[in-house]
Design a protein around this motif. Structure first.
Motif, short mmCIF file in Angstrom:
data_model
loop_
_atom_site.label_atom_id
_atom_site.label_comp_id
_atom_site.label_asym_id
_atom_site.label_seq_id
_atom_site.Cartn_x
_atom_site.Cartn_y
_atom_site.Cartn_z
N ILE A 33 0.68 -0.92 0.05
CA ILE A 33 0.05 -0.12 0.08
C ILE A 33 0.59 1.03 -0.08
O ILE A 33 0.59 1.87 -0.83
CB ILE A 33 -1.16 -0.17 1.09
N HIS A 39 -1.19 -5.51 3.00
CA HIS A 39 -2.47 -5.99 3.13
C HIS A 39 -2.12 -7.63 2.72
O HIS A 39 -1.72 -7.66 1.75
CB HIS A 39 -3.04 -5.35 2.31
N TYR A 48 -3.98 -5.95 8.17
CA TYR A 48 -3.43 -5.33 7.52
C TYR A 48 -2.12 -4.62 8.67
O TYR A 48 -2.58 -4.42 9.31
CB TYR A 48 -4.26 -3.75 7.13
N TYR A 63 -1.11 7.78 -0.55
CA TYR A 63 -2.59 6.92 -1.35
C TYR A 63 -3.04 7.27 -1.21
O TYR A 63 -3.80 8.85 -1.07
CB TYR A 63 -2.36 5.94 -0.36
N GLU A 67 -7.73 3.23 -1.10
CA GLU A 67 -6.98 2.23 -0.32
C GLU A 67 -7.99 2.61 0.77
O GLU A 67 -8.26 1.22 1.56
CB GLU A 67 -5.43 2.30 -0.02
N GLN A 217 2.70 0.63 -5.25
CA GLN A 217 2.14 1.11 -5.03
C GLN A 217 0.65 -0.84 -6.17
O GLN A 217 0.48 0.26 -7.21
CB GLN A 217 1.53 2.27 -4.93
#
Length: 225
Positions: A33, A39, A48, A63, A67, A217
């Motif tokens: 992430i 994750h 997570y 991010y 997400e 990502q």
């Protein structure tokens, strides 16, 4: 008409079996992430690590808001410590109000037995490790479906990970790799994911057979079991 009906039922049953086969892929999937945010899922449970954090904190990775929106229901959240580039109380509160879930980390390591029993074929070991400006920082060794995964977080030294044998995947910042090399310590891992890089930071000459530099990502790691 009867013959057509039988053929249709057969096709539906065949599709159901095929779909079941895909859902039971016997793999741990790890999705990057950002920062130390990962994750982990086996298709049944969702874990997570160091997420949600404050997007862009201290100049580290941002991010997309999706997400947060796409967090799985009743997930488990595990934190190495509570610096903003690893943890966001505001975002976590928002997620829990919508998706529920349980939170574990530096303040409740005594409750890890509950974490172990809530995930199938799962064990976690916590190592109190040093990190500047953090009184409580932990690194974790997760054994899940027989696979050993080490999550270092922000710890500054390779001395802890060097004591652990037979790691399948280790996730460490680049400074841990450099510290191990400087002190002549061995990271006993089949694969090493290097994370927590600044957006413009690069790593040169990393052996692609040993190291995976996590800058993209959404990048995935698949660990069959």
């Amino acid at each position: 008409m009867i013959k057509f009906y039988r053929i249709s039922v057969f096709i539906i049953a065949l599709l159901a079996i095929t779909s079941l086969g895909f859902s039971q892929s016997n793999e741990i999937k790890i999705i990057f992430i950002g920062n130390c945010g990962l994750h982990l899922t086996d298709g049944s449970s969702n874990l997570y690590i160091d997420f949600p954090y404050k997007s862009g904190a201290y100049g580290y990775m941002k991010y997309d808001q999706t997400e947060i929106d796409n967090i799985r229901e009743n997930a488990i959240f595990l934190f190495t410590h509570k610096h903003a580039d690893h943890y966001s109380k505001k975002n976590l509160k928002r997620i829990k109000s919508k998706h529920k879930g349980n939170v574990f980390g530096s303040l409740n390591t005594n409750n890890f037995e509950k974490l172990t029993t809530s995930i199938n074929d799962f064990k976690i070991e916590a190592f109190k490790t040093k990190h500047r400006f953090s009184f409580k920082h932990y690194s974790y060794l997760i054994t899940w479906h027989g696979k050993r995964l080490f999550l270092s977080g922000d710890t500054e030294s390779a001395e802890t990970i060097a004591t652990i044998k037979d790691i399948n995947w280790a996730f460490v910042p680049v400074w841990i790799v450099l510290d191990a090399k400087e002190k002549n310590l061995k990271i006993n891992a089949d694969k090493i994911g290097v994370y927590h890089l600044y957006p413009t930071e690069t790593i040169k000459n990393a052996d692609p057979n040993k190291y995976l530099v996590l800058k993209q990502q959404g990048e995935e790691v698949s660990i069959p079991y």
